[in-house]
Design a protein around this motif. Structure first.
Motif, mmCIF file in Angstrom:
data_model
loop_
_atom_site.group_PDB
_atom_site.id
_atom_site.type_symbol
_atom_site.label_atom_id
_atom_site.label_comp_id
_atom_site.label_asym_id
_atom_site.label_seq_id
_atom_site.Cartn_x
_atom_site.Cartn_y
_atom_site.Cartn_z
ATOM 1 N N VAL A 68 40.051 5.936 -43.150
ATOM 2 C CA VAL A 68 38.638 6.070 -42.765
ATOM 3 C C VAL A 68 37.844 4.887 -43.313
ATOM 4 N N ARG A 69 38.078 4.585 -44.587
ATOM 5 C CA ARG A 69 37.330 3.471 -45.196
ATOM 6 C C ARG A 69 37.637 2.156 -44.484
ATOM 7 N N ALA A 70 38.889 1.933 -44.149
ATOM 8 C CA ALA A 70 39.259 0.685 -43.468
ATOM 9 C C ALA A 70 38.614 0.631 -42.083
ATOM 10 N N TYR A 71 38.560 1.747 -41.400
ATOM 11 C CA TYR A 71 38.002 1.745 -40.047
ATOM 12 C C TYR A 71 36.495 1.477 -40.064
ATOM 13 N N LEU A 72 35.841 1.868 -41.170
ATOM 14 C CA LEU A 72 34.385 1.672 -41.258
ATOM 15 C C LEU A 72 34.015 0.311 -41.842
ATOM 16 N N GLU A 73 34.992 -0.576 -41.920
ATOM 17 C CA GLU A 73 34.773 -1.937 -42.431
ATOM 18 C C GLU A 73 33.533 -2.596 -41.822
ATOM 19 N N SER A 125 24.225 21.263 -28.227
ATOM 20 C CA SER A 125 24.511 21.444 -29.654
ATOM 21 C C SER A 125 25.265 20.223 -30.180
ATOM 22 N N LEU A 126 25.235 20.071 -31.497
ATOM 23 C CA LEU A 126 25.875 18.896 -32.096
ATOM 24 C C LEU A 126 27.389 18.953 -31.916
ATOM 25 N N SER A 127 27.997 17.778 -31.754
ATOM 26 C CA SER A 127 29.461 17.701 -31.684
ATOM 27 C C SER A 127 30.016 17.953 -33.080
ATOM 28 N N ARG A 128 31.336 18.123 -33.133
ATOM 29 C CA ARG A 128 31.972 18.408 -34.425
ATOM 30 C C ARG A 128 31.670 17.307 -35.453
ATOM 31 N N ILE A 129 31.728 16.068 -35.008
ATOM 32 C CA ILE A 129 31.490 14.962 -35.950
ATOM 33 C C ILE A 129 30.028 14.975 -36.405
ATOM 34 N N GLN A 130 29.109 15.132 -35.449
ATOM 35 C CA GLN A 130 27.678 15.147 -35.820
ATOM 36 C C GLN A 130 27.384 16.303 -36.775
ATOM 37 N N GLN A 131 27.946 17.477 -36.479
ATOM 38 C CA GLN A 131 27.717 18.643 -37.341
ATOM 39 C C GLN A 131 28.259 18.386 -38.742
ATOM 40 N N ALA A 132 29.413 17.723 -38.817
ATOM 41 C CA ALA A 132 30.001 17.432 -40.126
ATOM 42 C C ALA A 132 29.119 16.469 -40.922
ATOM 43 N N PHE A 133 28.480 15.515 -40.241
ATOM 44 C CA PHE A 133 27.554 14.609 -40.945
ATOM 45 C C PHE A 133 26.403 15.425 -41.542
ATOM 46 N N GLN A 134 25.911 16.406 -40.773
ATOM 47 C CA GLN A 134 24.816 17.223 -41.305
ATOM 48 C C GLN A 134 25.328 18.083 -42.472
ATOM 49 N N ASP A 135 26.450 18.751 -42.275
ATOM 50 C CA ASP A 135 26.961 19.667 -43.303
ATOM 51 C C ASP A 135 27.289 18.950 -44.614
ATOM 52 N N MET A 144 29.742 6.924 -33.847
ATOM 53 C CA MET A 144 30.534 6.322 -32.764
ATOM 54 C C MET A 144 31.833 5.733 -33.310
ATOM 55 N N SER A 145 31.775 5.136 -34.510
ATOM 56 C CA SER A 145 32.991 4.615 -35.141
ATOM 57 C C SER A 145 33.936 5.766 -35.466
ATOM 58 N N ALA A 146 33.377 6.827 -36.023
ATOM 59 C CA ALA A 146 34.197 7.991 -36.402
ATOM 60 C C ALA A 146 34.887 8.556 -35.165
ATOM 61 N N ALA A 147 34.154 8.638 -34.054
ATOM 62 C CA ALA A 147 34.741 9.196 -32.830
ATOM 63 C C ALA A 147 35.892 8.314 -32.343
ATOM 64 N N ALA A 148 35.708 6.993 -32.438
ATOM 65 C CA ALA A 148 36.774 6.077 -32.004
ATOM 66 C C ALA A 148 37.989 6.225 -32.918
ATOM 67 N N LEU A 149 37.739 6.341 -34.214
ATOM 68 C CA LEU A 149 38.842 6.497 -35.175
ATOM 69 C C LEU A 149 39.620 7.786 -34.904
ATOM 70 N N HIS A 199 30.193 7.729 -49.610
ATOM 71 C CA HIS A 199 31.087 8.811 -49.990
ATOM 72 C C HIS A 199 30.978 10.015 -49.043
ATOM 73 N N ASN A 200 29.732 10.437 -48.765
ATOM 74 C CA ASN A 200 29.563 11.624 -47.921
ATOM 75 C C ASN A 200 29.871 11.343 -46.454
ATOM 76 N N ILE A 201 29.795 10.073 -46.069
ATOM 77 C CA ILE A 201 30.179 9.714 -44.697
ATOM 78 C C ILE A 201 31.691 9.914 -44.558
ATOM 79 N N ILE A 202 32.423 9.440 -45.542
ATOM 80 C CA ILE A 202 33.887 9.576 -45.526
ATOM 81 C C ILE A 202 34.246 11.067 -45.512
#
Ligand SMILES: Cc1cc2nc3c(=O)[nH]c(=O)nc-3n(C[C@H](O)[C@H](O)[C@H](O)COP(=O)(O)OP(=O)(O)OC[C@H]3O[C@@H](n4cnc5c(N)ncnc54)[C@H](O)[C@@H]3O)c2cc1C
Ligand code: FES
Ligand code: FES
Lengths: 262, 160
Positions: B126-131, B84-94, B109-114, B141-144
């Motif tokens: 979040v925005r700075a980490y996704l530089e 099943s999708l991880s929490r981060i992956q599920q949140a991207f879908q939701d 992968m960036s989100a997981a590292a952050l 916007h929806n990624i954040i």
């Protein structure tokens, strides 16, 4: 990329011996060199990786109170661990993006001496000492123009010693596409005087702004900079900014750095 | 050719690489892990982002040989053990954090590292980490929003 071999020595002595071979080149974090190899602008036969050498990693304090940083230390590690020198930690923490900071190294940045790179401003702005496998080089003698340094063929930077200032600040005006500095200014105050180093602006690479140093050494405040200006002659002009714009930014960023450092 | 040995998504792997073989090519071509994408090949876009010994790196700007002995995690290693999708992956879908999906492996992968470094980041963090992660579709916007939600923060008031 043309074909080459990679070696991963674990001591400085082994790395220096490997670099003595014909067409051998040092590999730091690869964040500049790998793109260069992809463009076939370099054609080494052997790359000698410096990132598996424990004696080139990490931070420490010298007996004279300088912060020593191993040349193969990543930007991310300096950002996290340079607690004794917060302005340096902040500079390292704003280089590129997190993935670049997890690979890129201090030594690679200094050996490359990109005219828009951040670390050269800290090294010149603190009068740091660059230690190589062969000698020690004063920051004032090390930087010799765009992409040019005092390093000899096969010589590697092993460590940099930063005298820790009383207070300091690095202000970077971001070039958002490259994430390098459009202009960056490092201001450092010592009991003996103030140093101001500017990156991103001059066609000669990083340089010290002598008038600002004199004014700030006499009176360390934003007002001391009133009326001082840098001539646009010899400043970089490209689609991101004219020479006049860059010269103007030097004044603005120096004031911001002083304001932040006080 | 040189032998390399690494652990990829928890599995030990052996391979043979040239000096110039990039980590991303070893993952995609030799290991057939094609979830890691190549967007720019010039260290700009972050589509190739993977973790090496826990640190986020651009696999297009690292040689496979440099990962010898390392623990590598790619997007294929992100799902839960039951698939099943991880929490981060599920949140991207939701939260509709993807459109074409090309940048998504690198974003996840960036989100997981952050979130490992900063479990409850602010929007600015979040925005700075996704530089170093570029998305040409979503406008970010929806990624954040997805990453904030994955960190357990309330994003119901955020404007889409
Ligand atoms: C997207 C992106 C954004 C970036 N943004 C910034 C930024 O904002 N500010 C900034 O300053 N930089 C920036 N950089 C550059 C980054 O900091 C690089 O890490 C750095 O310039 C090179 O360091 P490296 O360890 O990767 O060296 P490498 O790429 O491995 O090597 C660069 C050169 O240095 C030589 N070399 C490496 N180590 C040594 C050593 N110890 N002794 C002697 N020679 C050596 C190599 O032979 C090569 O010629 C950015 C890079 C990228 C890809
Ligand atoms: S493919 Fe590696 S950063 Fe774009
Ligand atoms: S969803 Fe298409 S590039 Fe990000």
């Amino acid at each position: 990329m043309y074909a080459f071999e990679i070696e991963r020595p674990t001591t400085i002595a082994e790395a220096v011996a490997a670099l003595a071979a014909d067409e051998a080149q040092a590999l730091g974090g690869g964040q500049t060199l790998i793109p260069t190899l992809k463009q076939r602008l370099a054609a080494p036969e052997t790359l000698v990786s410096l990132t598996a050498i424990p004696e080139m990693q990490g931070l420490c304090m010298s007996d004279e109170g300088a912060l020593c940083v191993g040349a193969a230390t990543t930007h991310a590690r300096v950002a996290a661990e340079a607690k004794a020198f917060p302005a340096l930690a902040a500079l390292a923490g704003h280089i590129g993006d997190p993935a670049v900071r997890n690979r890129g190294t201090l030594g690679g940045s200094l050996a490359n001496n990109d005219p828009s790179a951040c670390y050269p401003a800290a090294v010149l702005g603190t009068g740091a000492t660059i230690k190589t496998n062969a000698r020690e080089i004063a920051a004032d003698d090390y930087f010799q123009g765009m992409f040019a340094t005092a390093l000899e063929e096969g010589e590697i930077i092993t460590e940099v010693r930063f005298p820790v200032p009383t207070t300091a600040s690095y202000q970077k005006f971001l070039q958002p596409a490259s994430r390098f500095a459009l202009v960056g200014v490092f201001v450092a105050q010592y009991p003996t005087g103030v140093r101001v180093a500017v990156t991103g602006a001059s066609e000669e690479g990083v340089f010290r702004w002598a008038e600002a140093e004199a004014a700030l050494s006499a009176d360390f405040g934003v007002e001391a900079l009133a009326g001082l200006a840098v001539s646009p002659d010899g400043m970089i002009a490209d689609l991101h900014g004219t020479s006049e714009y860059r010269a103007h930014l030097i004044g603005v960023l120096t004031k911001r750095a002083v304001a932040a450092a006080i | 050719m040189t032998d390399v040995k690494m652990t990829v998504n928890g599995q030990p792997v052996l391979g043979q690489v040239e000096g110039r073989t990039l980590l991303v090519d070893f993952l995609r071509t030799d290991l057939k892990l094609t979830g890691t994408h190549v967007g720019c090949d010039t260290s700009q876009c972050g589509a190739c982002l993977v973790h090496v010994n826990g640190a986020a790196v651009k696999a297009c700007t690292m040689f496979a040989f440099e990962a010898d002995g390392a623990e590598v995690t790619t997007i294929e290693g992100m799902a839960e053990p039951d698939g099943s999708l991880s929490r981060i992956q599920q949140a991207f879908q939701d939260h509709h954090g993807l459109q074409c999906g090309f940048c998504t492996p690198g974003m996840v992968m960036s989100a997981a590292a952050l979130l490992k470094e900063t479990p409850k980041p602010t929007e600015a963090e979040v925005r700075a980490y996704l530089e170093g992660n570029i998305c040409r579709c979503t406008g970010y916007h929806n990624i954040i929003k997805a990453i904030m939600a994955a960190s357990g923060q309330d994003v119901s008031a955020a404007v889409a």
